[in-house]
Design a protein around this motif. Structure first.
Motif, PDB file in Angstrom:
ATOM      1  N   ASP A 252      43.851 -89.381   4.944  1.00  0.00           N
ATOM      2  CA  ASP A 252      44.362 -88.381   5.868  1.00  0.00           C
ATOM      3  C   ASP A 252      44.579 -89.054   7.227  1.00  0.00           C
ATOM      4  N   PHE A 253      45.829 -89.160   7.619  1.00  0.00           N
ATOM      5  CA  PHE A 253      46.179 -89.868   8.850  1.00  0.00           C
ATOM      6  C   PHE A 253      45.501 -89.257  10.074  1.00  0.00           C
ATOM      7  N   GLU A 254      45.559 -87.941  10.207  1.00  0.00           N
ATOM      8  CA  GLU A 254      45.021 -87.288  11.407  1.00  0.00           C
ATOM      9  C   GLU A 254      43.517 -87.525  11.563  1.00  0.00           C
ATOM     10  N   SER A 255      42.765 -87.367  10.491  1.00  0.00           N
ATOM     11  CA  SER A 255      41.320 -87.586  10.606  1.00  0.00           C
ATOM     12  C   SER A 255      41.002 -89.066  10.791  1.00  0.00           C
ATOM     13  N   SER A 256      41.857 -89.929  10.274  1.00  0.00           N
ATOM     14  CA  SER A 256      41.667 -91.363  10.474  1.00  0.00           C
ATOM     15  C   SER A 256      41.865 -91.747  11.932  1.00  0.00           C
TER      16      SER A 256
ATOM     17  N   ASP B 199      45.785-102.397   3.757  1.00  0.00           N
ATOM     18  CA  ASP B 199      45.963-102.352   2.303  1.00  0.00           C
ATOM     19  C   ASP B 199      46.279-100.961   1.758  1.00  0.00           C
ATOM     20  N   SER B 200      46.179 -99.940   2.591  1.00  0.00           N
ATOM     21  CA  SER B 200      46.387 -98.569   2.119  1.00  0.00           C
ATOM     22  C   SER B 200      47.844 -98.301   1.745  1.00  0.00           C
ATOM     23  N   ASP B 201      48.034 -97.753   0.558  1.00  0.00           N
ATOM     24  CA  ASP B 201      49.378 -97.361   0.113  1.00  0.00           C
ATOM     25  C   ASP B 201      49.736 -95.953   0.581  1.00  0.00           C
ATOM     26  N   ASP B 202      48.750 -95.226   1.113  1.00  0.00           N
ATOM     27  CA  ASP B 202      48.965 -93.842   1.539  1.00  0.00           C
ATOM     28  C   ASP B 202      49.515 -93.726   2.961  1.00  0.00           C
ATOM     29  N   LEU B 203      49.555 -94.842   3.683  1.00  0.00           N
ATOM     30  CA  LEU B 203      49.962 -94.814   5.086  1.00  0.00           C
ATOM     31  C   LEU B 203      51.257 -95.581   5.294  1.00  0.00           C
TER      32      LEU B 203
END
Length: 75
Positions: free
Chosen positions: A3-7, A23-27
């Protein structure tokens, strides 16, 4: 899934090490850069606290974070 916002609130609580951001594929590329820059800011704030003798025991990751930011900015 990351979760970008909480990160952005506290990257160190979402990732065990800065390289996990890269390494994150979600971002997206831009999100990774923003998270690492926030993490760098947090680390710099910790250094100020260290100088004022209000330190918490945390690993120093500033060099690693700076290197990852450079990698992203060059790609």
């Amino acid at each position: 899934m990351v979760d970008f916002e909480s990160s952005m609130d506290n990257p160190a609580s979402k990732f065990s090490e800065p390289k996990e951001v890269l390494d994150s594929d979600d971002l997206s590329h831009e999100q990774k850069l923003k998270i690492l820059k926030q993490w760098r800011y947090d680390e710099l704030e910790t250094e100020v606290a260290d100088e004022e003798n209000m330190a918490a025991d945390k690993p120093d990751r500033l060099g690693e974070i700076n290197n990852l930011i450079l990698q992203l900015e060059e790609s």
